[in-house]
Design a protein around this motif. Structure first.
Motif, PDB file in Angstrom:
ATOM      1  N   GLY A 286       0.794  -1.223   0.000  1.00 20.94           N
ATOM      2  CA  GLY A 286       0.000   0.000   0.000  1.00 20.94           C
ATOM      3  C   GLY A 286       0.823   1.267   0.000  1.00 20.94           C
ATOM      4  N   ARG A 291      -0.756   4.198  -5.645  1.00 26.00           N
ATOM      5  CA  ARG A 291      -1.804   5.212  -5.848  1.00 26.00           C
ATOM      6  C   ARG A 291      -1.550   6.072  -7.072  1.00 26.00           C
ATOM      7  N   THR A 298      -5.077  -2.119  -6.605  1.00 27.19           N
ATOM      8  CA  THR A 298      -5.665  -2.676  -5.392  1.00 27.19           C
ATOM      9  C   THR A 298      -4.552  -3.287  -4.556  1.00 27.19           C
ATOM     10  N   VAL A 301      -2.927  -2.782   2.496  1.00 30.16           N
ATOM     11  CA  VAL A 301      -2.148  -1.680   3.069  1.00 30.16           C
ATOM     12  C   VAL A 301      -1.727  -2.033   4.495  1.00 30.16           C
ATOM     13  N   TYR A 332      -5.414  -3.212   6.111  1.00 34.61           N
ATOM     14  CA  TYR A 332      -6.755  -3.166   5.521  1.00 34.61           C
ATOM     15  C   TYR A 332      -6.621  -3.260   4.004  1.00 34.61           C
ATOM     16  N   GLN A 334      -7.270  -1.947   0.369  1.00 35.78           N
ATOM     17  CA  GLN A 334      -7.542  -0.688  -0.338  1.00 35.78           C
ATOM     18  C   GLN A 334      -7.812  -1.007  -1.806  1.00 35.78           C
TER      19      GLN A 334
END
Length: 340
Positions: A286, A291, A298, A301, A332, A334
């Motif tokens: 992540g 990003r 995907t 993270v 989690y 993302q």
């Protein structure tokens, strides 16, 4: 009658003179060894000399030490902590170390890092230095076997915490790799991806990830086609392994680390492969890299800042002889646009 010496005490207690010296200075020595030294001091008559020295030192620095401890704030702990690490080649390792350095600095601790190059002789030298300098705690990450470390530290009570490792009889702070991978596996199953390939550079980490992903599929008895490919971590070798993977049919590629997305992006661009139309891709980590990619990747993270907080909480608990708090959730999923 000949006066007893430090060597006499060490010989009777069956320990080194350095261990006796640490005991006399009230530094970290294991309880059973301390009892042997105390008995040897009493039997040799060396106790009078040791006690006299201790009393004199207490008179000189006792009050000053009390004033310093009284002024010390609850944030500025002042612990001196050593960290032994194999190397920092993997981006994941660098992120973990960076987070730990920042957290310990915030807590007012002094961190000394040793890079061992996976050599037992260096580990032994560094551990000896930690003992001589009476460090408050030692963190161990990706070094030799637990048995080797414990052997080197058998005469000291300095707390040792193993990072990202599990084993019986050790204190560890871990990253829940298998649980995180299981969350990812459930997500991929919902997306109906069955032909999955995994690319990484660390075999142990790959096994943990695949264990979690496969468990998610086993829970619903879903047939699947999984395979793992391991590179040496360099971009050139990773690129070559990606080329091998795409020689076969696959639905989705899992990257062990975000940095592997760089050679992956090069490959799909050169061979005009569309993501996610032709193949889906996900990663663990992540980082910001995921990003800014197109499409946004995907990824699972990891919050390494939370991990570093757990590390400090464990250090503080061991030093203060308290129960170690339960680790907090640090990962989690993302979702980006890289999975069809």
């Amino acid at each position: 009658m000949k006066k007893a010496t430090l060597a006499d005490v060490a010989a009777l207690a069956e320990v080194s003179k350095a261990t006796v010296s640490r005991y006399l200075k009230d530094e970290n020595v294991k309880e059973d060894i301390a009892l042997r030294i105390a008995k040897a001091i009493e039997e040799t008559g060396y106790v009078a000399k040791a006690m006299k020295k201790a009393v004199e030192e207490e008179v000189k620095i006792g009050e000053k030490k009390k004033r310093v401890l009284k002024k010390q704030s609850t944030v500025n702990r002042g612990y001196r902590i050593a960290l032994l690490c194999d190397q920092v080649m993997l981006p994941r390792t660098r992120e973990i170390l960076d987070a730990i350095c920042k957290e310990l600095y915030t807590q007012g601790c002094l961190l000394q890092v040793y890079f061992t190059q996976n050599r037992e002789d260096l580990e032994e030298t560094y551990l000896t230095s930690c003992i001589v300098n009476n460090m408050d705690a030692i963190l161990v990450m990706s070094c030799s076997s637990v048995e080797f470390i414990q052997k080197q530290m058998r005469t000291t009570a300095i707390p040792i915490i193993y990072l990202c490792a599990k084993g019986e009889g050790i204190t560890s702070v871990t990253i829940p790799e298998t649980q995180a991978a299981e969350v990812l596996g459930k997500y991929l199953m919902q997306k109906q991806h069955l032909m999955i390939r995994y690319l990484g550079s660390n075999v142990q980490l790959a096994n943990l990830h695949m264990e979690g992903i496969k468990e998610a599929y086993r829970e619903v008895k879903q047939p699947h086609d999984f395979a793992v490919k391991i590179s040496d971590g360099s971009y050139l070798d990773t690129y070559a392994r990606i080329k091998e993977l795409f020689a076969e049919q696959l639905d989705l590629l899992i990257l062990q680390d975000d940095a592997l997305a760089i050679p992956f992006a090069k490959y799909v661009q050169e061979y005009h492969i569309s993501v996610p139309q032709n193949v889906s891709v996900v990663s663990f980590g992540g980082q910001d890299l995921t990003r800014i990619m197109s499409p946004v990747m995907t990824s699972v993270v990891y919050d390494y800042h939370v991990f570093a907080q757990d590390v400090f909480a464990a250090v503080q608990a061991l030093i203060e002889k308290k129960a170690i708090p339960q680790q907090k959730n640090m990962f989690y999923l993302q979702e980006g646009d890289s999975v069809r």
